[in-house]
Design an enzyme around this catalytic site. Structure first.
Site, PDB file in Angstrom:
ATOM      1  N   HIS A 134      -3.009  -8.165   2.377  1.00  0.00           N
ATOM      2  CA  HIS A 134      -3.647  -7.878   3.666  1.00  0.00           C
ATOM      3  C   HIS A 134      -3.477  -9.084   4.587  1.00  0.00           C
ATOM      4  O   HIS A 134      -3.389 -10.224   4.140  1.00  0.00           O
ATOM      5  CB  HIS A 134      -5.119  -7.551   3.476  1.00  0.00           C
ATOM      6  CG  HIS A 134      -5.349  -6.151   3.007  1.00  0.00           C
ATOM      7  ND1 HIS A 134      -6.523  -5.467   3.212  1.00  0.00           N
ATOM      8  CD2 HIS A 134      -4.541  -5.289   2.338  1.00  0.00           C
ATOM      9  CE1 HIS A 134      -6.433  -4.248   2.692  1.00  0.00           C
ATOM     10  NE2 HIS A 134      -5.249  -4.121   2.153  1.00  0.00           N
ATOM     11  N   ASN A 167      -2.905  -4.385   7.042  1.00  0.00           N
ATOM     12  CA  ASN A 167      -1.918  -4.710   6.024  1.00  0.00           C
ATOM     13  C   ASN A 167      -0.763  -5.513   6.602  1.00  0.00           C
ATOM     14  O   ASN A 167      -0.631  -5.677   7.814  1.00  0.00           O
ATOM     15  CB  ASN A 167      -1.366  -3.414   5.422  1.00  0.00           C
ATOM     16  CG  ASN A 167      -2.357  -2.708   4.550  1.00  0.00           C
ATOM     17  OD1 ASN A 167      -2.742  -3.198   3.493  1.00  0.00           O
ATOM     18  ND2 ASN A 167      -2.805  -1.535   4.980  1.00  0.00           N
ATOM     19  N   HIS A 208       0.752  -6.602  -2.703  1.00  0.00           N
ATOM     20  CA  HIS A 208       0.178  -5.887  -1.558  1.00  0.00           C
ATOM     21  C   HIS A 208      -0.788  -6.862  -0.885  1.00  0.00           C
ATOM     22  O   HIS A 208      -1.884  -7.101  -1.381  1.00  0.00           O
ATOM     23  CB  HIS A 208      -0.550  -4.640  -2.070  1.00  0.00           C
ATOM     24  CG  HIS A 208      -1.312  -3.881  -1.033  1.00  0.00           C
ATOM     25  ND1 HIS A 208      -1.195  -2.519  -0.898  1.00  0.00           N
ATOM     26  CD2 HIS A 208      -2.227  -4.264  -0.101  1.00  0.00           C
ATOM     27  CE1 HIS A 208      -2.005  -2.096   0.079  1.00  0.00           C
ATOM     28  NE2 HIS A 208      -2.639  -3.145   0.564  1.00  0.00           N
ATOM     29  N   ARG A 211      -0.650   6.576   3.799  1.00  0.00           N
ATOM     30  CA  ARG A 211      -1.919   6.664   3.077  1.00  0.00           C
ATOM     31  C   ARG A 211      -2.868   5.564   3.529  1.00  0.00           C
ATOM     32  O   ARG A 211      -3.879   5.817   4.165  1.00  0.00           O
ATOM     33  CB  ARG A 211      -1.672   6.570   1.560  1.00  0.00           C
ATOM     34  CG  ARG A 211      -2.899   6.954   0.698  1.00  0.00           C
ATOM     35  CD  ARG A 211      -3.949   5.881   0.553  1.00  0.00           C
ATOM     36  NE  ARG A 211      -3.458   4.639  -0.020  1.00  0.00           N
ATOM     37  CZ  ARG A 211      -4.200   3.556  -0.182  1.00  0.00           C
ATOM     38  NH1 ARG A 211      -5.473   3.554   0.201  1.00  0.00           N
ATOM     39  NH2 ARG A 211      -3.679   2.449  -0.689  1.00  0.00           N
ATOM     40  N   CYS A 229      -8.842  -1.834   3.433  1.00  0.00           N
ATOM     41  CA  CYS A 229      -9.737  -1.125   2.523  1.00  0.00           C
ATOM     42  C   CYS A 229     -11.060  -0.787   3.206  1.00  0.00           C
ATOM     43  O   CYS A 229     -11.769  -1.694   3.666  1.00  0.00           O
ATOM     44  CB  CYS A 229     -10.007  -1.966   1.284  1.00  0.00           C
ATOM     45  SG  CYS A 229     -11.146  -1.192   0.117  1.00  0.00           S
TER      46      CYS A 229
END
Length: 302
Positions: free
Chosen positions: A208, A248, A206, A15, A239
């Site tokens: 980056h 990421n 999460h 995703r 993003c």
């Protein structure tokens, strides 16, 4: 140190990684990569997102992807991102029973991301929870560590945000470093304070890798008590609505490091590395980590 000898790696590449690729990736190629990730040992994965194809054309095959994997694999925990009620209904109607809904901690990013205030997003999330009680809803808390529009995000803002989420029934919250500005001290303080204040919430992280601190910050999160880490194969993603938010945390890099410090993931690094190499070779314009050209039998990953 509070970290366990085992953590869960949650793969988000299908995703978060794929959505940033301009040229449409053939649905069969997506299926092939996802199946190889499963073969490598991934057991929890964000498959796609139920967004408008006008805004993110790459996700136009969301229903087909989800239906295929729900029918074929019964022992893998699949979920998808939804930006709104309509997305949640699409996910539910195709048979998915776990979703992620995104609300930024900062007003500026929430407005840029979904064109709503934070309170408006929480109202819609409450509606989703009430109308789809069979859905397990994870909450992505975007801009936890800083916002590209509003700047600093305080811990007090974050704590009030979590309190709102708990009040409407959320039990899983993903702490997102949306633009990669977090530092180890900040991560440790945020995680330790939240785990103490909200012991019944399952917190994920999460990070980056904008400033090459993805691995360090994620490791510090584990030391501080986090048991669930989100990562993307090949370091893909970032993003699209946050200026400067590059890739990421790389799944294969992080699994390699955890293997070396005896923190179990249940994932085969060599197989994972092969998937990363395939992504770099076959997906046009994909962002990949610097290590992918190495041979998998080398002693070290440089």
């Amino acid at each position: 140190m509070n970290y366990r000898n085992e953590v869960e790696i949650i793969e988000i590449g299908p995703r978060d990684g794929f959505q940033n690729v301009t040229e449409f990736i053939a649905t069969n190629k997506k299926k092939e990569i996802i199946e190889k990730l499963i073969d490598a040992g991934i057991r929890r994965m964000q498959l796609t997102s139920f967004v408008s194809p006008k805004h993110i054309p790459q996700m136009q095959d969301a229903e087909e992807i989800v239906k295929y994997f729900l029918e074929k694999y019964k022992d893998i925990r699949f979920f998808a991102l939804v930006p709104n009620y309509r997305g949640a209904k699409r996910a539910f109607d195709i048979g998915l029973r776990e979703i992620t809904y995104v609300i930024s901690v900062s007003e500026g990013h929430n407005k840029a991301n979904v064109n709503r205030s934070v309170d408006e997003s929480f109202e819609e999330l409450k509606q989703i929870i009430e109308e789809f009680p069979e859905l397990y809803v994870n909450l992505d808390a975007a801009t936890v560590f800083g916002c590209p529009f509003d700047g600093e995000v305080t811990y007090e803002q974050l704590e009030k945000y979590v309190e709102k989420a708990v009040k409407i029934g959320i039990t899983t919250i993903n702490l997102c470093d949306t633009i990669g500005v977090a530092n180890p001290t900040q991560v440790r303080n945020v995680v330790e304070n939240l785990l103490e204040k909200f012991p019944n919430i399952e917190f994920h992280i999460h990070i980056h890798d904008t400033r090459n601190m993805g691995m360090l910050n994620s490791y510090v999160a584990i030391e501080s008590g986090i048991k669930h880490i989100q990562a993307s194969i090949g370091g893909m993603g970032g993003c699209p609505f946050a200026p400067g938010a590059s890739g990421n945390l790389s799944t294969e890099d992080f699994v390699y490091m955890l293997d070396k410090v005896n923190i179990g993931t249940g994932i085969d690094f060599k197989k994972l590395l092969q998937v990363a190499k395939e992504c770099k070779k076959t997906i046009p314009g994909v962002y990949s980590g610097h290590h992918i050209n190495i041979d998998e039998d080398l002693i070290c990953v440089f």
